[in-house]
Scaffold this motif. Sequence first.
Motif, PDB file in Angstrom:
ATOM      1  N   LYS A 244       0.835  -1.188   0.000  1.00  0.00           N
ATOM      2  CA  LYS A 244       0.000   0.000   0.000  1.00  0.00           C
ATOM      3  C   LYS A 244       0.870   1.237   0.000  1.00  0.00           C
ATOM      4  O   LYS A 244       1.785   1.351   0.828  1.00  0.00           O
ATOM      5  CB  LYS A 244      -0.924   0.015   1.211  1.00  0.00           C
ATOM      6  N   ILE A 262       1.137  -0.805 -10.448  1.00  0.00           N
ATOM      7  CA  ILE A 262       0.605  -1.300  -9.179  1.00  0.00           C
ATOM      8  C   ILE A 262       0.330  -2.777  -9.356  1.00  0.00           C
ATOM      9  O   ILE A 262      -0.499  -3.177 -10.194  1.00  0.00           O
ATOM     10  CB  ILE A 262      -0.687  -0.553  -8.785  1.00  0.00           C
ATOM     11  N   SER A 267      -1.942  -1.251  -3.724  1.00  0.00           N
ATOM     12  CA  SER A 267      -2.812  -0.097  -3.862  1.00  0.00           C
ATOM     13  C   SER A 267      -1.999   1.180  -3.887  1.00  0.00           C
ATOM     14  O   SER A 267      -0.937   1.272  -3.269  1.00  0.00           O
ATOM     15  CB  SER A 267      -3.842  -0.048  -2.717  1.00  0.00           C
ATOM     16  N   ALA A 269      -2.984   5.073  -3.175  1.00  0.00           N
ATOM     17  CA  ALA A 269      -3.998   6.023  -2.714  1.00  0.00           C
ATOM     18  C   ALA A 269      -3.441   7.420  -2.844  1.00  0.00           C
ATOM     19  O   ALA A 269      -2.475   7.776  -2.162  1.00  0.00           O
ATOM     20  CB  ALA A 269      -4.394   5.715  -1.271  1.00  0.00           C
ATOM     21  N   ASN A 284      -2.141  -0.497 -13.591  1.00  0.00           N
ATOM     22  CA  ASN A 284      -2.712  -0.946 -12.323  1.00  0.00           C
ATOM     23  C   ASN A 284      -3.322  -2.334 -12.439  1.00  0.00           C
ATOM     24  O   ASN A 284      -4.231  -2.561 -13.238  1.00  0.00           O
ATOM     25  CB  ASN A 284      -3.799   0.034 -11.869  1.00  0.00           C
ATOM     26  N   GLY A 286      -3.860  -3.620  -9.226  1.00  0.00           N
ATOM     27  CA  GLY A 286      -4.387  -3.624  -7.861  1.00  0.00           C
ATOM     28  C   GLY A 286      -5.511  -2.620  -7.720  1.00  0.00           C
ATOM     29  O   GLY A 286      -6.590  -2.803  -8.282  1.00  0.00           O
ATOM     30  N   SER A 287      -5.249  -1.537  -6.979  1.00  0.00           N
ATOM     31  CA  SER A 287      -6.278  -0.517  -6.815  1.00  0.00           C
ATOM     32  C   SER A 287      -5.638   0.857  -6.820  1.00  0.00           C
ATOM     33  O   SER A 287      -4.518   1.042  -6.333  1.00  0.00           O
ATOM     34  CB  SER A 287      -7.071  -0.734  -5.518  1.00  0.00           C
ATOM     35  N   SER A 289      -6.823   5.058  -6.170  1.00  0.00           N
ATOM     36  CA  SER A 289      -7.859   6.005  -5.780  1.00  0.00           C
ATOM     37  C   SER A 289      -7.281   7.403  -5.816  1.00  0.00           C
ATOM     38  O   SER A 289      -6.098   7.607  -5.528  1.00  0.00           O
ATOM     39  CB  SER A 289      -8.404   5.685  -4.380  1.00  0.00           C
ATOM     40  N   ASN A 303      -5.846   0.102 -16.457  1.00  0.00           N
ATOM     41  CA  ASN A 303      -6.412  -0.389 -15.206  1.00  0.00           C
ATOM     42  C   ASN A 303      -6.980  -1.783 -15.405  1.00  0.00           C
ATOM     43  O   ASN A 303      -7.911  -1.974 -16.175  1.00  0.00           O
ATOM     44  CB  ASN A 303      -7.525   0.544 -14.717  1.00  0.00           C
ATOM     45  N   THR A 306      -8.777  -2.113  -9.666  1.00  0.00           N
ATOM     46  CA  THR A 306      -9.893  -1.222  -9.357  1.00  0.00           C
ATOM     47  C   THR A 306      -9.362   0.196  -9.241  1.00  0.00           C
ATOM     48  O   THR A 306      -8.283   0.424  -8.678  1.00  0.00           O
ATOM     49  CB  THR A 306     -10.580  -1.611  -8.033  1.00  0.00           C
ATOM     50  N   THR A 307     -10.134   1.124  -9.788  1.00  0.00           N
ATOM     51  CA  THR A 307      -9.758   2.535  -9.725  1.00  0.00           C
ATOM     52  C   THR A 307     -10.986   3.329  -9.299  1.00  0.00           C
ATOM     53  O   THR A 307     -12.068   3.152  -9.869  1.00  0.00           O
ATOM     54  CB  THR A 307      -9.258   3.045 -11.078  1.00  0.00           C
TER      55      THR A 307
END
Length: 846
Positions: A244, A262, A267, A269, A284, A286-287, A289, A303, A306-307
């Motif tokens: 993360k 990612i 993730s 963030a 990406n 992973g994720s 945000s 992606n 998840t975005t």
Amino acid sequence: MRLQIKKNFLISLITIATIATACVESDKDLYDPNYRAKNPMEEVVAPEGFDWKLSSTIALIVNVDDAFNGQYFYVIEVFDENPILSAEANLLAKGVAKKGQTFTTQLSIPKTMPIIYVRQTSPNGQSSVRAFETSEGTINCNFETSTPATRSKMNTRASEETETPKTPEDGDTQIFPTSLPEKCAVFNQDQFEEGHSYKVTAQTTSINLQNKKNITLYLTNNITLLYEPYLSEGSKMLILPDKKVIVPHLTNNNQKNSFISIGKGASLAVQNDIVMGSNFKLYNLGSVSAVNLTCNSGTLFYNKGTTTILNGVNNGGDIVNAGELTAYDILLSNTSGLYNKDDGIVTIYHELRGINDGCKIQNEGKLTTPYIIVGGGSRILNDGKVTVTEETIIDGTTSHWINENEWTSKNMRIEGYNNFCFNKCKLLVSQLLDLAGSKLINEGEAYIKANTLYMQESLVELGAGSLFIVTEQASFGTNNRSEGFKGTGEKNNKALLKMTKAIAVYPYETDMIHYSGNMQILCKDHPTNDLGDGYRYTMARGAEWADEHTTSVTIPHSECNEGFQPINPPTTPTNPKFPIATEIRNNYTLLFEDQWPLYGDYDMNDIVMELRHIKYEFEEDNTIEEVSFTITLQAVGAGKTIAAAVMLNNIKSEEIEEVEYGDNTISPTSFNTMNSGVEANQTFAVIPLFDDAHQLMKRNKGSYINTQTDSKNNVNKGNLPEISIEIELMDKVKASDFNIDNLNFFIITDKDAERKEVHMAGQRPSDLASTLFFGNNDDDSLKKGYYISKENLAWGIIVPQQFKWPLEFHNIKEVYKEFTGWVTSGGTQNKKWWNSFNPNEVYKSK
């Protein structure tokens, strides 16, 4: 007959009572062949050659689409209105046809009837209707063929430019490493070298690669950066699986060939915004945000995880999603692209908008948003599933919308004179599909379903086997002849348009909608075409109307199409039972002035008759051997004794076997008839109608009947005398021999002296008519044609419908204000002049 006036005989003629009636000057009681009455139309003169006919004759040839190789007959019916839409449609002709035998007839129709409708009913009960304009004079109706409308080709440039940009493979460890390489030093913000790889640990709070290029950073721990990372040219930041990373901002200021990846389960963030500069890439698995995501020219965001973002602004870059992308808004501009691949899921809570030429949206997964707006030349290609919970808007002349899978939208609007909207699979609009100045192409076997439809200056092309359904209501504004619905497929593969209801937004204007090409329309609640000289709708080049119970068109169910099957399956093919009884439902009103060769008062009510109920039975070769009709005497506005008869212009006397009068009909006795019932000494068959109009009405001689308001001499509508006549022929004839142009009705005003017959303009007199009056007084038959005056006026008119005649002494041109314009224009204007009248100056039947 050659007309000769025996000048030396005229001087010895007896006085004529006609001049003593109220129709002309009563003080002129001796016959003077040179006397001219005052023109009842005053200064009005009809143009030379005006025939005074309100009906015309057209040739009709019908070939059926025979699916039984000539084994059975198809029934052909011709109507004045679409019989599927109007229960009041009048039958104009009927017959049978099959392979090798056409149905051919001469059809008499009102000149105000711009379109006729031909229905073909097959031996197994399936039927369809085609429409034809009557202006050309000859109509070839061939149900076997259809002429598709020109098919629009999809712009291949659009699909080429929406190819997905190259993206990395999930197993590419150069981009998505799963472990740390050997001999990888720990990153120290104060001490690092260009071109090396480093391990970034939790102790790192700042990354700034300055101007040192080609550095690879492996993020192996959960990390929180206090400042946004700065990557140099050619550098990359790789977040290993399940790690993360938290950063306040993520900005790339055009450092070339740098990227962030990612890994699975990892993730990134971003507490505020992601701004991707030129050539930067973000991968990406992973994720991700962020509050806002901005992709500038040359960037790529891939992606497959998840975005989640608040707003996305793509200003020339590419967003490729193969995972889950969630945003409040995404705005595309310049040459940017959004690509949703494979099983990718894009969820936008407010709006996806493409605003500039070159924007590309391509969906192969699932895309959900309240609004999609494609304008300014942007392009969207769907090969997955798109769900728009509020509205899809396609705007701009060069914007492209291409659907190759399933697109569902609450509302959809295509506008801006757009010509590049292609549905190649399934389009579902749960509320309104709004087409305003646009074109929508439903490719072959594709499917469109909308709850409501609005079309204004728009075109819908329907490919072979495609289906377009409007479940509630279609509203049509104005759509010209090049717009409307066009079937573009080939024969035997019709498109189908099914509408529960259609309405005209402008009910009294023409060009509501047009149908053409190889298509069939299923709609029973649709505006009719009764709109004066113009059309609310047209059907051309093979377009057909059908009933969903008896249509022959089926659309197979498929992945892209919900399909259609007729409600009633076809029956076992059989031939109709001959002879087939037929009733022609058009009514005609016959109006006569009785003062020929002098003008009368031109109230056109001296004799008023209505012709109706023309019935016959036809055989397999469409010939008839007997016919019947009914004449109703409606008014007598003359003081003199008047008889009437009808001459059959195409049937000679010896061709009649018998004339029979109906049970309640008073048979004429003053005519010299043969055993067959036709008048003797006539070349063409003359059938007497009545001897004395007053006597037939059971009123005293000289009384005015049904031409004055509240007169005691009037006869109520239910008591009017009907003359029913049945004619048996010696041999078979064509039914068209009894159409209105071939029924030569006339009255006789001086039967016991020199027989004065008054016919409609242009109709020849019988052999027994006196020729002494031709060319005398107001008549100019010797020069201009039978029963035409020197001012080109007529003594009789046939109105092709029921008619309210003028009251006594009320000139027809004063009662019917458009009558003069019809006359002076030679019939080219005010073609339905009888629709505009003074209600206080016409007789009202009781």
